[in-house]
Design a protein around this motif. Sequence first.
Motif, PDB file in Angstrom:
ATOM      1  N   THR A   1       8.632 -17.796   8.948  1.00  0.00           N
ATOM      2  CA  THR A   1       8.999 -17.077  10.168  1.00  0.00           C
ATOM      3  C   THR A   1      10.103 -17.823  10.914  1.00  0.00           C
ATOM      4  OG1 THR A   1       7.395 -18.279  11.522  1.00  0.00           O
ATOM      5  CG2 THR A   1       6.610 -16.261  10.445  1.00  0.00           C
ATOM      6  N   TRP A   2      10.696 -17.128  11.872  1.00  0.00           N
ATOM      7  CA  TRP A   2      11.684 -17.770  12.750  1.00  0.00           C
ATOM      8  C   TRP A   2      11.040 -18.922  13.522  1.00  0.00           C
ATOM      9  CZ3 TRP A   2      16.607 -17.105  12.069  1.00  0.00           C
ATOM     10  CH2 TRP A   2      17.092 -15.905  11.545  1.00  0.00           C
ATOM     11  N   GLY A   3       9.761 -18.766  13.887  1.00  0.00           N
ATOM     12  CA  GLY A   3       9.075 -19.833  14.612  1.00  0.00           C
ATOM     13  C   GLY A   3       8.964 -21.110  13.803  1.00  0.00           C
ATOM     14  N   SER A   4       8.711 -20.976  12.490  1.00  0.00           N
ATOM     15  CA  SER A   4       8.640 -22.174  11.651  1.00  0.00           C
ATOM     16  C   SER A   4      10.000 -22.844  11.546  1.00  0.00           C
ATOM     17  CB  SER A   4       8.097 -21.829  10.259  1.00  0.00           C
ATOM     18  OG  SER A   4       8.913 -20.883   9.600  1.00  0.00           O
ATOM     19  N   LEU A   5      11.062 -22.046  11.512  1.00  0.00           N
ATOM     20  CA  LEU A   5      12.414 -22.626  11.503  1.00  0.00           C
ATOM     21  C   LEU A   5      12.695 -23.328  12.834  1.00  0.00           C
ATOM     22  CD1 LEU A   5      15.095 -22.982   9.994  1.00  0.00           C
ATOM     23  CD2 LEU A   5      15.848 -20.801  10.964  1.00  0.00           C
ATOM     24  N   HIS A   6      12.233 -22.748  13.936  1.00  0.00           N
ATOM     25  CA  HIS A   6      12.401 -23.370  15.253  1.00  0.00           C
ATOM     26  C   HIS A   6      11.713 -24.734  15.297  1.00  0.00           C
ATOM     27  CE1 HIS A   6      11.331 -24.034  19.565  1.00  0.00           C
ATOM     28  NE2 HIS A   6      12.555 -23.597  19.754  1.00  0.00           N
ATOM     29  N   THR A   7      10.514 -24.805  14.717  1.00  0.00           N
ATOM     30  CA  THR A   7       9.760 -26.063  14.701  1.00  0.00           C
ATOM     31  C   THR A   7      10.501 -27.157  13.938  1.00  0.00           C
ATOM     32  OG1 THR A   7       7.670 -24.854  14.835  1.00  0.00           O
ATOM     33  CG2 THR A   7       7.559 -27.116  14.025  1.00  0.00           C
ATOM     34  N   LEU A   8      11.194 -26.764  12.866  1.00  0.00           N
ATOM     35  CA  LEU A   8      11.790 -27.743  11.959  1.00  0.00           C
ATOM     36  C   LEU A   8      13.250 -28.057  12.258  1.00  0.00           C
ATOM     37  CD1 LEU A   8      10.091 -26.297   8.816  1.00  0.00           C
ATOM     38  CD2 LEU A   8       9.845 -28.660   9.554  1.00  0.00           C
ATOM     39  N   THR A   9      13.867 -27.291  13.145  1.00  0.00           N
ATOM     40  CA  THR A   9      15.281 -27.504  13.468  1.00  0.00           C
ATOM     41  C   THR A   9      15.395 -28.418  14.685  1.00  0.00           C
ATOM     42  OG1 THR A   9      15.774 -25.279  12.636  1.00  0.00           O
ATOM     43  CG2 THR A   9      17.464 -26.334  13.975  1.00  0.00           C
ATOM     44  N   LYS A  10      16.410 -29.260  14.681  1.00  0.00           N
ATOM     45  CA  LYS A  10      16.628 -30.183  15.795  1.00  0.00           C
ATOM     46  C   LYS A  10      16.774 -29.424  17.108  1.00  0.00           C
ATOM     47  CE  LYS A  10      19.673 -33.945  17.274  1.00  0.00           C
ATOM     48  NZ  LYS A  10      20.902 -34.722  16.961  1.00  0.00           N
ATOM     49  N   HIS A  11      16.109 -29.910  18.150  1.00  0.00           N
ATOM     50  CA  HIS A  11      16.129 -29.260  19.465  1.00  0.00           C
ATOM     51  C   HIS A  11      17.078 -29.975  20.421  1.00  0.00           C
ATOM     52  CE1 HIS A  11      11.741 -27.627  18.842  1.00  0.00           C
ATOM     53  NE2 HIS A  11      12.618 -27.088  18.028  1.00  0.00           N
ATOM     54  N   ASP A  12      17.619 -29.217  21.375  1.00  0.00           N
ATOM     55  CA  ASP A  12      18.317 -29.861  22.473  1.00  0.00           C
ATOM     56  C   ASP A  12      17.297 -30.250  23.548  1.00  0.00           C
ATOM     57  OD1 ASP A  12      17.701 -27.582  23.961  1.00  0.00           O
ATOM     58  OD2 ASP A  12      19.741 -26.752  23.895  1.00  0.00           O
ATOM     59  N   GLU A  13      17.778 -30.736  24.689  1.00  0.00           N
ATOM     60  CA  GLU A  13      16.855 -31.233  25.717  1.00  0.00           C
ATOM     61  C   GLU A  13      16.018 -30.116  26.344  1.00  0.00           C
ATOM     62  OE1 GLU A  13      20.896 -30.402  27.473  1.00  0.00           O
ATOM     63  OE2 GLU A  13      20.101 -31.499  25.726  1.00  0.00           O
ATOM     64  N   SER A  14      16.417 -28.860  26.122  1.00  0.00           N
ATOM     65  CA  SER A  14      15.662 -27.717  26.647  1.00  0.00           C
ATOM     66  C   SER A  14      14.867 -27.003  25.549  1.00  0.00           C
ATOM     67  CB  SER A  14      16.604 -26.726  27.326  1.00  0.00           C
ATOM     68  OG  SER A  14      17.276 -27.335  28.411  1.00  0.00           O
ATOM     69  N   GLN A  15      14.661 -27.687  24.418  1.00  0.00           N
ATOM     70  CA  GLN A  15      13.861 -27.171  23.302  1.00  0.00           C
ATOM     71  C   GLN A  15      14.473 -25.943  22.633  1.00  0.00           C
ATOM     72  OE1 GLN A  15      11.167 -29.095  22.216  1.00  0.00           O
ATOM     73  NE2 GLN A  15      12.157 -30.382  23.753  1.00  0.00           N
ATOM     74  N   ASN A  16      15.784 -25.797  22.754  1.00  0.00           N
ATOM     75  CA  ASN A  16      16.479 -24.761  21.991  1.00  0.00           C
ATOM     76  C   ASN A  16      16.857 -25.312  20.615  1.00  0.00           C
ATOM     77  OD1 ASN A  16      16.873 -22.673  24.159  1.00  0.00           O
ATOM     78  ND2 ASN A  16      17.986 -24.380  25.119  1.00  0.00           N
ATOM     79  N   ALA A  17      16.671 -24.504  19.590  1.00  0.00           N
ATOM     80  CA  ALA A  17      17.112 -24.844  18.236  1.00  0.00           C
ATOM     81  C   ALA A  17      18.250 -23.904  17.877  1.00  0.00           C
ATOM     82  CB  ALA A  17      15.961 -24.706  17.245  1.00  0.00           C
ATOM     83  N   VAL A  18      19.406 -24.473  17.556  1.00  0.00           N
ATOM     84  CA  VAL A  18      20.602 -23.666  17.346  1.00  0.00           C
ATOM     85  C   VAL A  18      21.202 -23.956  15.975  1.00  0.00           C
ATOM     86  CG1 VAL A  18      22.915 -23.107  18.193  1.00  0.00           C
ATOM     87  CG2 VAL A  18      21.084 -23.645  19.821  1.00  0.00           C
ATOM     88  N   ILE A  19      21.425 -22.906  15.176  1.00  0.00           N
ATOM     89  CA  ILE A  19      22.178 -22.998  13.919  1.00  0.00           C
ATOM     90  C   ILE A  19      23.383 -22.089  14.088  1.00  0.00           C
ATOM     91  CG2 ILE A  19      22.156 -22.660  11.429  1.00  0.00           C
ATOM     92  CD1 ILE A  19      19.126 -23.047  11.480  1.00  0.00           C
ATOM     93  N   GLY A  20      24.560 -22.683  14.114  1.00  0.00           N
ATOM     94  CA  GLY A  20      25.797 -21.957  14.430  1.00  0.00           C
ATOM     95  C   GLY A  20      26.607 -22.785  15.404  1.00  0.00           C
ATOM     96  N   ASP A  21      27.929 -22.792  15.246  1.00  0.00           N
ATOM     97  CA  ASP A  21      28.753 -23.737  16.016  1.00  0.00           C
ATOM     98  C   ASP A  21      29.461 -23.114  17.216  1.00  0.00           C
ATOM     99  OD1 ASP A  21      30.669 -22.212  14.744  1.00  0.00           O
ATOM    100  OD2 ASP A  21      31.362 -23.807  13.412  1.00  0.00           O
ATOM    101  N   GLY A  22      29.190 -21.837  17.520  1.00  0.00           N
ATOM    102  CA  GLY A  22      29.897 -21.217  18.632  1.00  0.00           C
ATOM    103  C   GLY A  22      28.988 -20.804  19.771  1.00  0.00           C
ATOM    104  N   VAL A  23      27.833 -21.468  19.901  1.00  0.00           N
ATOM    105  CA  VAL A  23      26.820 -21.037  20.865  1.00  0.00           C
ATOM    106  C   VAL A  23      26.906 -21.879  22.136  1.00  0.00           C
ATOM    107  CG1 VAL A  23      24.350 -20.718  21.278  1.00  0.00           C
ATOM    108  CG2 VAL A  23      25.306 -20.307  18.985  1.00  0.00           C
ATOM    109  N   THR A  24      26.983 -21.215  23.282  1.00  0.00           N
ATOM    110  CA  THR A  24      26.914 -21.870  24.592  1.00  0.00           C
ATOM    111  C   THR A  24      25.642 -21.414  25.301  1.00  0.00           C
ATOM    112  OG1 THR A  24      29.328 -21.932  24.781  1.00  0.00           O
ATOM    113  CG2 THR A  24      28.052 -22.196  26.808  1.00  0.00           C
ATOM    114  N   LEU A  25      24.837 -22.375  25.742  1.00  0.00           N
ATOM    115  CA  LEU A  25      23.560 -22.067  26.391  1.00  0.00           C
ATOM    116  C   LEU A  25      23.605 -22.481  27.855  1.00  0.00           C
ATOM    117  CD1 LEU A  25      21.116 -23.307  23.601  1.00  0.00           C
ATOM    118  CD2 LEU A  25      21.818 -20.963  24.066  1.00  0.00           C
ATOM    119  N   ILE A  26      23.165 -21.594  28.722  1.00  0.00           N
ATOM    120  CA  ILE A  26      23.120 -21.850  30.158  1.00  0.00           C
ATOM    121  C   ILE A  26      21.725 -21.477  30.662  1.00  0.00           C
ATOM    122  CG2 ILE A  26      24.139 -21.292  32.407  1.00  0.00           C
ATOM    123  CD1 ILE A  26      26.629 -20.284  30.728  1.00  0.00           C
TER     124      ILE A  26
END
Length: 346
Positions: A273-298
């Motif tokens: 599931t997407w949730g399992s990918l979220h668990t295994l992907t590196k998080h930022d300080e706000s617990q976002n997991a991002v795959i893709g180089d053009g994402v801006t989070l606010i």
Amino acid sequence: MAKHLVIMAGGIGSRFWPMSTPQHPKQFIDITGCGRTMIQQSFDRFDGIIDIEHVWVVTSANYKALVQEQLTGINPQHILLEPCMRNTAPCVAYVSWKIQKEDPDALIVVAPSDHLVLNVPSFQQYIMQGFAFVAGGNRILTLGMTPTRPETGYGYIEQGELQEGGVYKLNSFREKPNLPTAIEYLQKGGFTWNSGMFMWSVDTIVGELRQYAPQIAGVMDQMVDTFFTEGEQLKVNELFPTCEKISIDYAVMEKTQVAYVMPAEFGWSDLGTWGSLHTLTKHDESQNAVIGDGVTLIEAEGNMIKVPSGKKIVIQGLKNCIVAEHNNTLLICQLSEEQRIKDWHD
């Protein structure tokens, strides 16, 4: 005894939509952004253990070209094409009867095509231990993943008596539990996650299928004379759909008297599931997991975001959601609702 690898690659990965579709399912996609697809990673992690001439893939007839494109060098006779989905017992039976015809003394490891393994050297050590164990007699071995949390998305295996080399008699399989039951399993100990990875000699699995799945074994016996001939696919297309639709767990593992489990740890996930990918992907300080180089989070928290490289996207104020874009199809939903994704698309 030669070692053989069987990769099961027939699933459609419906919970990973829109990235995974029936035309191009998740095992043929680079989900983690590492540069290799899931089936390529499944193949890669056996490097140095199993020769390429002993690699087999069982997949849907629809995915033949994808397998040949992504796993170059595999013997075309070792790519087995299912005309329809009949679950894992007929899949295992087909490849086992065919391997037995080519190499009656074969040792086999069966692995899914779409799981993640983070610690490959450790994984390889467990596989070598497993081969040594099943070579020692009439034994079926499954790898049980040591649980790290009370997971409700996996089936569990209950261990029995300790045997040689850190292997236990397999006591029972347990269905995916509710949260209180999963917590109880962790507190009690002696339970592992069911990884869906199996090891056996070809003689053992054929014998157990004959005993516990005689209908499927009978179909294989009708097909076997055509194996490695021009008439094989025609006969498979005719008879394979008549096999009972049942998993190898139900057909054999829950009935056999020669099942064992080896608890293992090597950074495993079924990436279901997407949730399992979220668990295994590196998080930022706000617990976002991002795959893709053009994402801006606010002001965004706890999200799983997967977009193509170069795709510019700005997300503000979103919390605990999946944002996934693939081939101009966009999914935005709550992570807590991810099990419903398979129902939202054709």
